[in-house]
Scaffold this active site. Sequence first.
Site, PDB file in Angstrom:
ATOM      1  CG  ASN A 207      -1.871   1.049   1.398  1.00  0.00           C
ATOM      2  OD1 ASN A 207      -2.656   1.269   0.478  1.00  0.00           O
ATOM      3  ND2 ASN A 207      -1.880   1.743   2.534  1.00  0.00           N
ATOM      4  CG  HIS A 243      -3.994  10.494   1.680  1.00  0.00           C
ATOM      5  ND1 HIS A 243      -5.124  10.496   2.470  1.00  0.00           N
ATOM      6  CD2 HIS A 243      -3.284   9.398   2.033  1.00  0.00           C
ATOM      7  CE1 HIS A 243      -5.091   9.439   3.279  1.00  0.00           C
ATOM      8  NE2 HIS A 243      -3.987   8.757   3.030  1.00  0.00           N
TER       9      HIS A 243
HETATM   10  O1  G3I Z   1      -1.683   7.250  20.504  1.00  0.00           O
HETATM   11  C1  G3I Z   1      -1.353   8.591  20.847  1.00  0.00           C
HETATM   12  C2  G3I Z   1      -2.068   8.926  22.094  1.00  0.00           C
HETATM   13  O2  G3I Z   1      -1.583   8.121  23.147  1.00  0.00           O
HETATM   14  C3  G3I Z   1      -1.820  10.410  22.404  1.00  0.00           C
HETATM   15  O3  G3I Z   1      -2.587  10.777  23.494  1.00  0.00           O
HETATM   16  C4  G3I Z   1      -2.242  11.272  21.221  1.00  0.00           C
HETATM   17  C5  G3I Z   1      -1.917  12.731  21.426  1.00  0.00           C
HETATM   18  O4  G3I Z   1      -1.798  13.407  20.199  1.00  0.00           O
HETATM   19  O5  G3I Z   1      -1.534  10.851  20.098  1.00  0.00           O
HETATM   20  C6  G3I Z   1      -1.819   9.511  19.765  1.00  0.00           C
HETATM   21  O6  G3I Z   1      -1.146   9.186  18.603  1.00  0.00           O
HETATM   22  C7  G3I Z   1      -1.663   9.699  17.420  1.00  0.00           C
HETATM   23  C8  G3I Z   1      -2.099   8.523  16.572  1.00  0.00           C
HETATM   24  O7  G3I Z   1      -2.466   8.955  15.313  1.00  0.00           O
HETATM   25  C9  G3I Z   1      -3.257   7.777  17.172  1.00  0.00           C
HETATM   26  O8  G3I Z   1      -3.046   6.426  17.002  1.00  0.00           O
HETATM   27  C10 G3I Z   1      -0.595  10.500  16.744  1.00  0.00           C
HETATM   28  O9  G3I Z   1      -0.336  11.671  17.478  1.00  0.00           O
HETATM   29  C11 G3I Z   1      -1.005  10.836  15.363  1.00  0.00           C
HETATM   30  O10 G3I Z   1       0.069  11.448  14.686  1.00  0.00           O
HETATM   31  C12 G3I Z   1      -1.410   9.569  14.628  1.00  0.00           C
HETATM   32  O11 G3I Z   1      -1.736   9.947  13.349  1.00  0.00           O
HETATM   33  C13 G3I Z   1      -2.155   8.933  12.444  1.00  0.00           C
HETATM   34  C14 G3I Z   1      -1.075   8.745  11.380  1.00  0.00           C
HETATM   35  O12 G3I Z   1      -1.553   7.898  10.365  1.00  0.00           O
HETATM   36  C15 G3I Z   1       0.183   8.108  11.967  1.00  0.00           C
HETATM   37  O13 G3I Z   1      -0.067   6.808  12.392  1.00  0.00           O
HETATM   38  C16 G3I Z   1      -3.448   9.433  11.809  1.00  0.00           C
HETATM   39  O14 G3I Z   1      -4.468   9.433  12.795  1.00  0.00           O
HETATM   40  C17 G3I Z   1      -3.846   8.530  10.653  1.00  0.00           C
HETATM   41  O15 G3I Z   1      -4.951   9.095   9.975  1.00  0.00           O
HETATM   42  C18 G3I Z   1      -2.678   8.421   9.701  1.00  0.00           C
HETATM   43  O16 G3I Z   1      -3.049   7.536   8.660  1.00  0.00           O
HETATM   44  C19 G3I Z   1      -2.094   7.377   7.619  1.00  0.00           C
HETATM   45  C20 G3I Z   1      -2.116   5.916   7.201  1.00  0.00           C
HETATM   46  O17 G3I Z   1      -1.888   5.094   8.313  1.00  0.00           O
HETATM   47  C21 G3I Z   1      -1.086   5.654   6.115  1.00  0.00           C
HETATM   48  N1  G3I Z   1      -1.270   6.560   5.011  1.00  0.00           N
HETATM   49  C22 G3I Z   1      -1.347   7.970   5.325  1.00  0.00           C
HETATM   50  C23 G3I Z   1      -2.425   8.228   6.376  1.00  0.00           C
HETATM   51  C24 G3I Z   1      -2.574   9.697   6.668  1.00  0.00           C
HETATM   52  O18 G3I Z   1      -1.391  10.214   7.215  1.00  0.00           O
END
Ligand code: G3I
Length: 484
Positions: A207, A243
């Site tokens: 992916n 995206h």
């Molecule tokens: O888990 C922590 C939590 O403990 C904490 O309290 C909170 C405070 O900000 O952060 C939480 O982590 C966040 C996490 O999502 C939640 O699981 C991170 O800050 C945040 O950066 C993270 O972002 C996600 C990102 O992937 C990184 O994994 C987004 O929600 C999610 O939409 C995004 O999805 C990605 C796909 O996996 C891959 N392709 C791109 C797409 C968009 O970036």
Amino acid sequence: MSIQKRAVLFMSLYLSMAPWCMTPVQSQEMKQAGKPGLFSLGANRQVSIGSITADNFWLLDDASRYQEMYTREFNIVTPENQLKFRHIQPQRDVFTFAAADRHVRFAEQHDIAVHGHTLIWHRSLPEWLLESPLPRSDMIAIMNHHIDTVMGHYKGRIKIWDVVNEPITGKGKLRHTVWHDRIGEEYIELALRRARQADPSAKLLINDYNVATINRKSTKLYNLTKQLLERGVPLDGIGFQMHLSVHDGLDFESFSENLQRFSDLGLALFITELDVAIHTPVTTAKLQRQASLYRDIFLRLLSQKTVKSIQMWGFTDKYSWIDSHFPGHCCGLIYDKNWGKKLSYTAISEALVSEPQYFPQTVTLPAGSFDDAHGVDTDGAIVFNVDNGDWIQFNNVDLKNGFAKLRIRYGNGQLQPGNWRAEVRLDSPSGVEIAKIPIVPTGGWDVFRDKTATITGGSGRHTVYVVFKGDRGAGHFDWVRFEE
Ligand code: G3I
């Protein structure tokens, strides 16, 4: 329960409710519930329609509305984050499935398929994995154990997995990640082989983002995929994240062409993370443009039989990654922040019920994906340093019933005298010439322009040669395309 049965159930539920026992608001909601959701509109096109489910969606203030909308609209789900490595294995050998289990149970209770995201990625990793510089053998053991345990836990229940996520850079190289750098580039093959063993019935994907159209990155993915398949590595499909933004739009011809070349490898295609962000401020014109992009994307996807699912990275702008991760952008989805249906929603509903569309056929041969070459240099995406008589070769090209036009994209800054041209010949560098395109200065080596010529023959499958003729200095060659 089948898709059709679910649609019938919604309808009969609606019809069986006596209007006198409902408030107007309830009545309106029931009417809406009686309308078929997106997934049932797409049912006879044999494509699943879905979205992510947000982290802990059962705790949202409007959790019941969220779930009700989800089950009405979709028949495939991807948990947004809670299947990622750091959530599932926060400590070494400690697996925490509770949250991910809730997403999967929710899906199962509503006859919704689950798309697993993701096993091997360079982001969302736990500290323990990043902190200590583990040796190669340890990294392989960790990767295998993670794949075995997670896929084993959901064996037969999660039927599609993003086994490897985002392995390629924008420059068309393998990305330096903790997996790549500590295991070597074979980590992709090792992960896919392990995943097949862990759950032989699951569809295994790579992916990635920015791979929907033909560019350096998608060409690298294409070449990688081709090589993996040639070596018998188990890979069933490609996940195209998509995206997008209203501002950038999409080159639709290149999009269709790209989907076709991956399909031609025998792969299933999955649109995994579609959204179309708007650069703030939001205006009616931008919302209209967004709707038109959604419509055209769906029409193209629905015309391609190998597309198995179209999933958006969320469905309401109220819960979307865009606002927090993409400053100055918002509102990439099909419901607004107040749960109102946007123009984009209507656009994709219309696309789902429209007659299948026909799009003109093209076949593109990207410079970076040649099968053999003589005398040229390449950086993996473009070809350069060509001399008189140099050529590149593409095997097994399907010219179908024959094409009318040839288009070539190239850059040439300082053409020297010498009648420069690219000749397209069949089956050998000196074989039948079916088109000849003069190469003229474009104003710079990196200024790419298209030039077209008439095709004088050729149909069916051939080895195609692009042969460069003239004195030194023919510039950068990007691709050649056969058009109707
Ligand atoms: O888990 C922590 C939590 O403990 C904490 O309290 C909170 C405070 O900000 O952060 C939480 O982590 C966040 C996490 O999502 C939640 O699981 C991170 O800050 C945040 O950066 C993270 O972002 C996600 C990102 O992937 C990184 O994994 C987004 O929600 C999610 O939409 C995004 O999805 C990605 C796909 O996996 C891959 N392709 C791109 C797409 C968009 O970036």
